[in-house]
Design a protein around this motif. Sequence first.
Motif, PDB file in Angstrom:
ATOM      1  N   ASP A 220       0.900  -1.097   0.031  1.00 15.83           N
ATOM      2  CA  ASP A 220       0.066  -0.046  -0.110  1.00 15.83           C
ATOM      3  C   ASP A 220       1.099   1.110   0.047  1.00 15.83           C
ATOM      4  O   ASP A 220       1.395   1.527   0.994  1.00 15.83           O
ATOM      5  CB  ASP A 220      -0.833   0.085   1.194  1.00 15.83           C
ATOM      6  CG  ASP A 220      -1.959   1.127   1.335  1.00 15.83           C
ATOM      7  OD1 ASP A 220      -1.482   2.372   0.389  1.00 15.83           O
ATOM      8  OD2 ASP A 220      -2.669   1.073   2.119  1.00 15.83           O
ATOM      9  N   THR A 222       0.153   4.254  -0.466  1.00 16.04           N
ATOM     10  CA  THR A 222      -0.266   5.362   0.126  1.00 16.04           C
ATOM     11  C   THR A 222      -0.088   5.561   1.608  1.00 16.04           C
ATOM     12  O   THR A 222       0.139   6.592   2.207  1.00 16.04           O
ATOM     13  CB  THR A 222      -1.808   5.641  -0.192  1.00 16.04           C
ATOM     14  OG1 THR A 222      -2.097   5.472  -1.612  1.00 16.04           O
ATOM     15  CG2 THR A 222      -2.599   6.756   0.458  1.00 16.04           C
ATOM     16  N   ASN A 223      -0.606   4.496   2.265  1.00 19.26           N
ATOM     17  CA  ASN A 223      -0.304   4.418   3.633  1.00 19.26           C
ATOM     18  C   ASN A 223       0.967   3.775   4.250  1.00 19.26           C
ATOM     19  O   ASN A 223       1.015   3.354   5.314  1.00 19.26           O
ATOM     20  CB  ASN A 223      -1.447   3.719   4.251  1.00 19.26           C
ATOM     21  CG  ASN A 223      -2.969   4.290   4.053  1.00 19.26           C
ATOM     22  OD1 ASN A 223      -3.011   5.760   4.308  1.00 19.26           O
ATOM     23  ND2 ASN A 223      -3.761   3.498   3.292  1.00 19.26           N
ATOM     24  N   TRP A 224       1.729   3.285   3.256  1.00 15.78           N
ATOM     25  CA  TRP A 224       3.068   2.454   3.463  1.00 15.78           C
ATOM     26  C   TRP A 224       2.820   1.393   4.521  1.00 15.78           C
ATOM     27  O   TRP A 224       3.499   1.258   5.526  1.00 15.78           O
ATOM     28  CB  TRP A 224       4.105   3.499   3.924  1.00 15.78           C
ATOM     29  CG  TRP A 224       4.478   4.592   3.227  1.00 15.78           C
ATOM     30  CD1 TRP A 224       3.949   5.893   3.206  1.00 15.78           C
ATOM     31  CD2 TRP A 224       4.944   4.330   2.056  1.00 15.78           C
ATOM     32  NE1 TRP A 224       4.399   6.484   2.054  1.00 15.78           N
ATOM     33  CE2 TRP A 224       4.979   5.741   1.157  1.00 15.78           C
ATOM     34  CE3 TRP A 224       5.551   3.410   1.199  1.00 15.78           C
ATOM     35  CZ2 TRP A 224       5.536   6.062   0.087  1.00 15.78           C
ATOM     36  CZ3 TRP A 224       6.233   3.604   0.048  1.00 15.78           C
ATOM     37  CH2 TRP A 224       6.316   4.978  -0.554  1.00 15.78           C
ATOM     38  N   GLN A 225       2.024   0.292   3.977  1.00 16.82           N
ATOM     39  CA  GLN A 225       1.717  -0.749   4.804  1.00 16.82           C
ATOM     40  C   GLN A 225       2.153  -2.099   3.713  1.00 16.82           C
ATOM     41  O   GLN A 225       2.106  -1.770   2.556  1.00 16.82           O
ATOM     42  CB  GLN A 225       0.349  -1.106   5.054  1.00 16.82           C
ATOM     43  CG  GLN A 225      -0.158   0.165   6.002  1.00 16.82           C
ATOM     44  CD  GLN A 225      -1.528   0.013   6.321  1.00 16.82           C
ATOM     45  OE1 GLN A 225      -2.393  -0.595   5.657  1.00 16.82           O
ATOM     46  NE2 GLN A 225      -2.008   0.498   7.621  1.00 16.82           N
TER      47      GLN A 225
END
Length: 344
Positions: A220, A222-225
């Motif tokens: 992810d 966008t959320n750096w997951q």
Amino acid sequence: MKLLIGGYTKKKSTGIYELPLTLAENGLEMQMGPAKEVIKVGGPTYFVQDGKLIFTINNAGAKGGISSFELVNGKYQEKDSYLTPGSSPAYIGINQKKKLLYTANYHTAVLAVFSFDDEGKLTFLDSVTHTADSLGPCPEQADGPHPHFFDQTPQGNLVSCDLGNDCVDFYSFKNNKLHHLAKYQNEPGFGSRHIVYSPDGNYFYVVGELSSKINLVKFDETNWQFKSIATYSTIPDDYSDHNGAAAIKISHDGKFIYTSNRGHDTITVFAVNDDHTLQLRQRISTFGEFPRDFNWDRDEKYVVATNQNSDNATLYTRDAENGCLTPVQKNIFVPEGTRVLFSE
């Protein structure tokens, strides 16, 4: 169509070589012609192209860096260089639209960004240096961080793979400054080397040089997951000799992944399942020793692998339906090749 192949210049090679790719006499298959030196430069182990411009790693003895060359009246002319004391980078990436270059220096642990203009002039913009945050247990990792890749992400950020730290680092580049955003940690001894993404940008596949593995990760941006999904060996389970996985490519349709194996001396082909997991499809010889790089033409119909230690290249056809490679020409002389590029 033509090929550009470069590599080390420690023995027979003197720079970057051009090989024509033409129809064979039967009119059905392509064949490579003899290699001809077109750029004299030290250690062009990786290079990229933008039209008539070639940007290459340059090992200039006591100094190392990058140089630009322009094709003028059928011959390449050196346009500019950016060299500093010490070793040369291991990787150079390009953003043709933004006219940016990205370098990763394996030995100094420096990641750098440059701009270039239409004349090939190089301008240094910014750099960061990796520190020994998570060094792995292998002998190749004991002396510090070793970034081996630095290039773009699907959303336009930057990513590096660090063999020493077993990790993948993400950066933004705004106002000509690099800023660290996130880190994905591979298993100890993985030896993170190169990375590719699924077409939707939601998964990445990072290849480990030291482990000879590919790690599939849900991503992810966008959320750096991150979520590790699975890990796959690029070599047979019963292979016990030394191997170093090197290049990794994903087909444009996202259906197949390819890796090169230095030691096992093969290209491994995986089919990508609907859930992004991998299924082994083929392991095929490169018909030489120590294949570091391979590449394909724009249509991904032809693949060329180059063997660094045996000074030869192999041409394959690629079946777009099953992903498999078929060798059509072997033992083409190219000295110390480590980088293959189908020229524009």
